[in-house]
Design a protein around this motif. Sequence first.
Motif, PDB file in Angstrom:
ATOM      1  N   ILE A 162       4.644  12.248 -13.760  1.00 13.18           N
ATOM      2  CA  ILE A 162       4.623  13.281 -12.739  1.00 13.18           C
ATOM      3  C   ILE A 162       3.565  12.914 -11.704  1.00 13.18           C
ATOM      4  N   GLY A 163       3.966  12.924 -10.424  1.00  9.16           N
ATOM      5  CA  GLY A 163       3.009  12.668  -9.355  1.00  9.16           C
ATOM      6  C   GLY A 163       2.613  11.208  -9.254  1.00  9.16           C
ATOM      7  N   GLY A 164       1.447  10.978  -8.692  1.00 10.33           N
ATOM      8  CA  GLY A 164       0.939   9.621  -8.526  1.00 10.33           C
ATOM      9  C   GLY A 164       1.473   8.953  -7.271  1.00 10.33           C
ATOM     10  N   ARG A 165       1.033   7.719  -7.052  1.00 10.61           N
ATOM     11  CA  ARG A 165       1.462   6.928  -5.901  1.00 10.61           C
ATOM     12  C   ARG A 165       2.156   5.665  -6.375  1.00 10.61           C
ATOM     13  N   GLU A 166       3.220   5.298  -5.689  1.00 10.99           N
ATOM     14  CA  GLU A 166       3.920   4.050  -5.965  1.00 10.99           C
ATOM     15  C   GLU A 166       3.539   3.040  -4.888  1.00 10.99           C
ATOM     16  N   LEU A 167       3.076   1.883  -5.315  1.00 10.48           N
ATOM     17  CA  LEU A 167       2.591   0.851  -4.414  1.00 10.48           C
ATOM     18  C   LEU A 167       3.343  -0.443  -4.653  1.00 10.48           C
ATOM     19  N   LEU A 168       3.430  -1.275  -3.641  1.00 10.62           N
ATOM     20  CA  LEU A 168       3.914  -2.644  -3.821  1.00 10.62           C
ATOM     21  C   LEU A 168       2.692  -3.538  -3.755  1.00 10.62           C
ATOM     22  N   ILE A 169       2.443  -4.295  -4.838  1.00 11.04           N
ATOM     23  CA  ILE A 169       1.287  -5.180  -4.906  1.00 11.04           C
ATOM     24  C   ILE A 169       1.750  -6.600  -5.175  1.00 11.04           C
ATOM     25  N   ASP A 170       0.844  -7.567  -5.001  1.00 11.37           N
ATOM     26  CA  ASP A 170       1.167  -8.949  -5.361  1.00 11.37           C
ATOM     27  C   ASP A 170       0.442  -9.315  -6.651  1.00 11.37           C
ATOM     28  N   THR A 171       0.585 -10.553  -7.094  1.00 10.61           N
ATOM     29  CA  THR A 171       0.013 -10.965  -8.374  1.00 10.61           C
ATOM     30  C   THR A 171      -1.491 -11.179  -8.313  1.00 10.61           C
ATOM     31  N   ASN A 172      -2.093 -10.992  -7.131  1.00  7.66           N
ATOM     32  CA  ASN A 172      -3.553 -11.001  -6.998  1.00  7.66           C
ATOM     33  C   ASN A 172      -4.102  -9.586  -6.890  1.00  7.66           C
ATOM     34  N   ASN A 173      -3.230  -8.604  -7.145  1.00  9.37           N
ATOM     35  CA  ASN A 173      -3.594  -7.186  -7.118  1.00  9.37           C
ATOM     36  C   ASN A 173      -3.907  -6.693  -5.710  1.00  9.37           C
ATOM     37  N   ASN A 174      -3.373  -7.370  -4.726  1.00 10.73           N
ATOM     38  CA  ASN A 174      -3.505  -6.903  -3.355  1.00 10.73           C
ATOM     39  C   ASN A 174      -2.389  -5.903  -3.044  1.00 10.73           C
ATOM     40  N   VAL A 175      -2.732  -4.788  -2.412  1.00  9.23           N
ATOM     41  CA  VAL A 175      -1.719  -3.805  -2.018  1.00  9.23           C
ATOM     42  C   VAL A 175      -1.010  -4.316  -0.774  1.00  9.23           C
ATOM     43  N   LEU A 176       0.306  -4.430  -0.864  1.00 14.02           N
ATOM     44  CA  LEU A 176       1.120  -4.874   0.268  1.00 14.02           C
ATOM     45  C   LEU A 176       1.686  -3.688   1.037  1.00 14.02           C
ATOM     46  N   ILE A 177       2.177  -2.689   0.295  1.00 11.27           N
ATOM     47  CA  ILE A 177       2.803  -1.517   0.911  1.00 11.27           C
ATOM     48  C   ILE A 177       2.368  -0.262   0.156  1.00 11.27           C
ATOM     49  N   ASN A 178       1.896   0.730   0.885  1.00  7.04           N
ATOM     50  CA  ASN A 178       1.614   2.038   0.295  1.00  7.04           C
ATOM     51  C   ASN A 178       2.895   2.870   0.287  1.00  7.04           C
ATOM     52  N   ASN A 179       2.958   3.825  -0.636  1.00  5.15           N
ATOM     53  CA  ASN A 179       4.112   4.736  -0.706  1.00  5.15           C
ATOM     54  C   ASN A 179       5.424   3.974  -0.788  1.00  5.15           C
ATOM     55  N   PHE A 180       5.479   3.037  -1.730  1.00  5.96           N
ATOM     56  CA  PHE A 180       6.684   2.225  -1.915  1.00  5.96           C
ATOM     57  C   PHE A 180       7.514   2.845  -3.034  1.00  5.96           C
ATOM     58  N   LYS A 181       8.513   3.611  -2.654  1.00  8.00           N
ATOM     59  CA  LYS A 181       9.328   4.324  -3.631  1.00  8.00           C
ATOM     60  C   LYS A 181      10.124   3.349  -4.492  1.00  8.00           C
ATOM     61  N   LEU A 182      10.027   3.510  -5.814  1.00  8.37           N
ATOM     62  CA  LEU A 182      10.748   2.636  -6.734  1.00  8.37           C
ATOM     63  C   LEU A 182      12.245   2.704  -6.486  1.00  8.37           C
ATOM     64  N   SER A 183      12.863   1.537  -6.356  1.00 12.98           N
ATOM     65  CA  SER A 183      14.318   1.461  -6.170  1.00 12.98           C
ATOM     66  C   SER A 183      14.848   0.254  -6.925  1.00 12.98           C
ATOM     67  N   ASN A 184      15.832   0.485  -7.769  1.00 14.91           N
ATOM     68  CA  ASN A 184      16.430  -0.609  -8.527  1.00 14.91           C
ATOM     69  C   ASN A 184      17.472  -1.366  -7.716  1.00 14.91           C
ATOM     70  N   ASN A 185      17.742  -0.887  -6.498  1.00 15.59           N
ATOM     71  CA  ASN A 185      18.792  -1.516  -5.696  1.00 15.59           C
ATOM     72  C   ASN A 185      18.280  -2.608  -4.766  1.00 15.59           C
ATOM     73  N   LEU A 186      16.960  -2.773  -4.663  1.00 17.28           N
ATOM     74  CA  LEU A 186      16.417  -3.729  -3.708  1.00 17.28           C
ATOM     75  C   LEU A 186      16.376  -5.147  -4.272  1.00 17.28           C
ATOM     76  N   ASN A 187      16.762  -6.090  -3.436  1.00 18.54           N
ATOM     77  CA  ASN A 187      16.709  -7.506  -3.798  1.00 18.54           C
ATOM     78  C   ASN A 187      15.383  -8.070  -3.290  1.00 18.54           C
ATOM     79  N   PHE A 188      14.406  -8.220  -4.178  1.00 20.18           N
ATOM     80  CA  PHE A 188      13.076  -8.671  -3.773  1.00 20.18           C
ATOM     81  C   PHE A 188      13.066 -10.131  -3.330  1.00 20.18           C
ATOM     82  N   PHE A 189      14.102 -10.858  -3.664  1.00 18.51           N
ATOM     83  CA  PHE A 189      14.177 -12.265  -3.261  1.00 18.51           C
ATOM     84  C   PHE A 189      14.783 -12.416  -1.870  1.00 18.51           C
ATOM     85  N   SER A 190      15.081 -11.291  -1.233  1.00 13.03           N
ATOM     86  CA  SER A 190      15.620 -11.313   0.125  1.00 13.03           C
ATOM     87  C   SER A 190      14.561 -10.900   1.144  1.00 13.03           C
TER      88      SER A 190
END
Length: 360
Positions: A162-190
């Motif tokens: 419940i609640g919290g923030r969803e972020l997109l980070i890299d493998t160095n723990n750097n935040v790339l995108i704030n408020n990145f809503k989880l979606s199983n439909n996105l192709n991360f390799f694109s």
Amino acid sequence: MKLYILIFLTAISNLTLFGQSNGTWTSFWNKDTTLIGYKDENGVVKIEPKFTGFTSAGKFENIIAVAEEINGSWKNYYLTKQGEIIGRDSLYIFDNTPDCESEGFIRFRDKKNDKVGIFNKSGDIVIPAEYNDLTRVRNGMIIALKGAEKKYWDGGEHYRWIGGRELLIDTNNNVLINNFKLSNNLNFFSLAKAASPNSDTIRKSFLAVDGSHYSFVDFEKEFIQWLKNDLYIKLTPEKLINASYGTITWKSPGGWTKTSREKFITDNFSILKNSLFEILQPSCEYFISKGGLNPFMFNGVEFEKYFNNCGEANESIYPTMTIIITHKNKKDLSQNHYEFLRTDDGYKLICVTIRNGEIK
């Protein structure tokens, strides 16, 4: 003295086996299929069978989650190719299954704070255990949940965040995108980066912390666009054959059957075309479901690339998109299924279930 020498030589032998870490090791069972070990590509035993069936990695590339019985008690930990044991009793478990290496990284859960982090292939912590949850690494990126509250139901065995923030980070723990809503439909390799949002209708754009825009292809939008702008245009048997996998798996009266695509499409083209085109009608009741290839129905060397080292469908690159069409009458309800696998050569029809017509 002889005993000391024997112990010393045995230790050196074990270090040598683990030290030779090039190539992929494959799991194998002991004679009574109770314990799992690993062999290299030449069949040389690198680890004698000692792990329980809870160890899910069929292939050992860099780091795996294992469990074994030690002095009468069960122990679980992560094991690197160099033989280093890390993360004792800290396995990341989802649906009663431990995590699997992805791009040289694997998740762990710190029981002290109930937070999740990530080890790299050498066993170093690259993402500290400060997140409620993390996805696997996909193209060097991870979706992270932070600051959420765990809510249990049905006796405390199942929960949701419940609640919290969803972020997109890299493998160095750097935040790339704030408020990145989880979606199983996105192709991360694109991933495409630009100064402004991408105008492509099958892409979803996000504002990054550096002011640029990241965009990703949406699998479902990509699939629908391909159907309507490509496959459905002047559909012929030859065109449908080319848009199919080498063999089609279909539900026959006697059970599941595999038939060459040429024979299956040629014998059933009319009913296949009519049924597929139903979704273009406003009155058609249908939906599209994203999933992964069934490992029990599709196995063997030709399908290996569509699964990860633990035998799970590799949905992040090769998802299946299934058109499910519902037919209703006063007494019954039936559904036709058309499952397409995303391959390196585009979407391919691979599995068919038709319940309101005869196929052969």
